[in-house]
Scaffold this motif. Structure first.
Motif, short mmCIF file in Angstrom:
data_model
loop_
_atom_site.label_atom_id
_atom_site.label_comp_id
_atom_site.label_asym_id
_atom_site.label_seq_id
_atom_site.Cartn_x
_atom_site.Cartn_y
_atom_site.Cartn_z
N VAL A 49 1.92 15.59 31.43
CA VAL A 49 2.06 15.75 32.88
C VAL A 49 1.75 14.41 33.54
O VAL A 49 0.74 13.78 33.25
CB VAL A 49 1.18 16.90 33.42
CG1 VAL A 49 -0.28 16.69 33.07
CG2 VAL A 49 1.32 17.03 34.93
N LEU A 50 2.68 13.98 34.40
CA LEU A 50 2.49 12.73 35.14
C LEU A 50 2.14 13.09 36.59
O LEU A 50 2.95 13.71 37.30
CB LEU A 50 3.76 11.88 35.11
CG LEU A 50 3.78 10.65 36.03
CD1 LEU A 50 2.63 9.69 35.71
CD2 LEU A 50 5.12 9.93 35.93
N ASN A 51 0.95 12.71 36.99
CA ASN A 51 0.48 12.93 38.36
C ASN A 51 1.04 11.80 39.23
O ASN A 51 0.63 10.65 39.11
CB ASN A 51 -1.06 12.93 38.33
CG ASN A 51 -1.67 12.85 39.72
OD1 ASN A 51 -0.96 12.89 40.73
ND2 ASN A 51 -2.99 12.74 39.76
N ALA A 52 1.98 12.15 40.12
CA ALA A 52 2.58 11.16 41.02
C ALA A 52 2.26 11.50 42.47
O ALA A 52 3.06 11.28 43.38
CB ALA A 52 4.10 11.10 40.79
N CYS A 53 1.05 12.03 42.67
CA CYS A 53 0.58 12.38 44.03
C CYS A 53 -0.42 11.33 44.52
O CYS A 53 -0.87 10.48 43.76
CB CYS A 53 -0.13 13.74 44.00
SG CYS A 53 0.94 15.11 43.57
N ASP A 54 -0.79 11.43 45.79
CA ASP A 54 -1.92 10.66 46.32
C ASP A 54 -3.15 10.91 45.44
O ASP A 54 -3.33 12.03 44.95
CB ASP A 54 -2.27 11.16 47.73
CG ASP A 54 -1.48 10.45 48.80
OD1 ASP A 54 -1.76 10.70 49.98
OD2 ASP A 54 -0.59 9.65 48.47
#
Lengths: 403, 403
Positions: free
Chosen positions: B76-81
């Motif tokens: 899982v790639l976290n691409a959030c703030d």
């Protein structure tokens, strides 16, 4: 006289406290969108027979008409942001009382040449209604705070008693106020400061009429009296430039505000980031205007009085030919010291200096000394009784001759 | 490999577009709080067998766990703030996939000495969980964007292949990007820029450990390569300073950002006015955070690509003793040209330069070239295959020796 004040922020509350020491009115109703705020002001005054509180939404013209009638107001003082001028002004026109405000209806910039030509000018909406007021014999005395207000009275006094011919009427405003404990804390409504400083400044000249420039134009170092000292002043949109030429014979009218470089930089940055805007943006599903958020993030200037130190100076610099035929340069001014206004009235200096003037005007109207019909600026009326009463209120004005 | 990207803003969408050209994964789910935004990204990719959209609230850990399970994500790639790091990181810990992010959990300043001592540091919350990840044999690869990310890979490469002893690892970031048609338009998330630039900058020294200074400390003019030129850089809080000393042997680690004087002035003004604050203020009965309003009032940097021009440079300046025993100063860097990234991927340069690095890491993980357990920074792993793959992706890194 029965008075209704709409808006019990800093200026409305200070006007009530100043009026309380005078006997010219029998009852004053203090109305606010927040009833508890109005009620708190009434309680602080501690004179329940003369003061009462009411709730009203200043954007609701029908509610304002009802309140004016119900309170049997002879005069209504608009102490709200100028955004609310239209509903309050037209409600007064409908309900009948004398109307006073301390700023005029807002301008709209010229769509193509905002920094050269005027669009809708400050007060245009009110002046358009002047004939209707005149026909009813009803008075709207507009712009009767300190600036506009006392500054306009000074201009008329200069014409009547000091000058045979006036070149320029230049309002110059400066202060050495500081607020302890804050890195940045405006001493006056930031909403209004943004409005007046970022709108295209208005200038009037006899040959050109009204025209505009880019914000912060014609920087000038003006020497303020009584030790306040030299401050960088720049052109700012202000009612005096719209008012003075209508009643005072001169060649040029300007308004320059001693913002100082730090404040100018802050305003330029707010503009650069779009944070001066009153158009709402959507933030997590909620609509807010960036300028309202700027105001909400800063301390409320009306609450800073006990942390403030210094004086604020409002005045009118008049150049031309004196009654003796010789060149004359005179600065007529009024200084409010925060220490004094806090001690005597519990109001900070800028708020108090704004609030004293409509109270004096109300007293002159109650006595019949000032009267008239239509939409008038302060310079339409005799300045002498006003300036005398200002001295009588214990807050004298002064003038200084300049070489 | 099956991949889940949480967040389809600029970086998430660019990562998907970059990954699309590679064969190392079988399916990618793109999830966003706004399902339509995720769906629009999937439609632009035009490959419905490999990409699908999902809706998820990144603050809802239980919903994230369910989505990770349902999408059968290996990574899982976290691409959030970074505000959303905790729920996404702990959801991954619970659900089991490899976790990647491009920024670490946020810091909290020291309550008494914020500009001298660290409080809660960047990534502390994640590192505290490291043992639990290690025991499960599960990998959390943190800070694998461009900075942190590629900058950390450069530091490890310098240690392994260029230096026998390192004095300072100094990340230096600068750009000559301009946005046409805007007086002011940040090229990266203003929310994050405020966070990193106004927090006390973090510095690490072998003798002192981690400590902080006042914002904008130690200004230095750094010469960026390939014609970008000299830019004023200042210390900024950044993950590399928290990461590099854990795996690279050196005396000092700093991060300096080439903000330029105008941007520094804007940030100082926002701070002075309290507009950097994330604490909500009440505006006409509505609660909003001033920083969110600043972000909403400015154009979204991810949408500015076609109005931008110029290049952005991320790199690591390493000083010390070379393998040959002689003094060495080497700047290892990567430049992204907006014209190229827009033409080839439809992403603006800063967003694209961030997004390419986690895709490369995912490819190395899919191939088994990179593996590990626990919470690791990019410098914990072999830099050579990463840098080789960056060249293979057609976006080569470079290095420059300095006198």
């Amino acid at each position: 006289m029965r008075i209704l004040i709409v808006g019990t922020g800093g200026v409305g509350a200070a006007a009530a406290a100043i009026a309380q020491r005078r006997a010219f009115f029998s009852h004053m109703v203090l109305a606010d969108v927040d009833r508890e705020r109005a009620q708190a002001v009434v309680e602080r005054l501690g004179e329940p027979d003369r003061f009462s509180a009411a709730q009203v939404d200043a954007s609701d013209q029908a509610a304002l008409v009802a309140l004016m009638r119900e309170s049997r107001a002879d005069a209504v003082l608009n102490a709200c942001d100028p955004r609310f001028n239209e509903p309050i002004f037209f409600a007064a026109q409908e309900a009948g009382p004398t109307y006073l405000d301390m700023a005029m209806t807002l301008s709209q910039r010229h769509p193509e040449q905002p920094f050269e030509r005027t669009g809708v000018m400050l007060g245009d909406v009110q002046f358009e209604a002047s004939q209707a007021w005149e026909e009813k014999g009803q008075l709207a005395l507009c712009g009767i705070g300190v600036e506009p207000g006392l500054s306009d009275v000074f201009a008329r006094y200069a014409q009547d008693h000091l000058f045979s011919a006036i070149d320029e009427v230049g309002i110059r405003d400066g202060a050495d106020l500081e607020v302890e404990g804050y890195e940045f804390a405006p001493t006056f409504s930031i909403w209004t400061t943004i409005e007046e400083c970022l709108n295209p400044p208005l200038i009037w000249e006899r040959e050109r009429g009204w025209f505009t420039t880019a914000p912060f134009s014609e920087p000038e170092v003006f020497e303020f009296p009584e030790g306040i000292g030299a401050i960088e002043c720049v052109n700012v949109e202000h009612e005096e430039v719209a008012l003075v030429p209508r009643w005072v014979d001169c060649k040029r009218v300007t308004f320059k505000y001693g913002l100082g470089q730090e404040f100018i930089d802050v305003l330029k940055t707010l503009h650069k980031l779009g944070l001066d805007s009153t158009d709402p943006v959507t933030v997590r599903g909620v609509q807010v205007s960036p300028r309202d958020v700027v105001a909400a993030a800063l301390p409320n200037p009306a609450t800073l009085g006990d942390k403030m130190r210094g004086r604020t100076c409002a005045g009118t610099y008049v150049t031309g030919t004196g009654k003796d035929g010789r060149p004359r340069r005179t600065y007529l001014y009024h200084v409010a010291d925060n220490e004094t206004t806090m001690r005597e009235y519990g109001s900070q200096a800028v708020v108090w200096q704004t609030a004293i003037n409509p109270v004096i005007a109300l007293e002159l109207i109650a006595a019949g000394t000032w009267s008239g019909a239509g939409v008038l600026g302060p310079e339409a009326l005799d300045p002498v009784p006003f300036l005398d009463l200002l001295n009588d209120y214990g807050s004298p004005w002064r003038m200084e001759e300049r070489a």
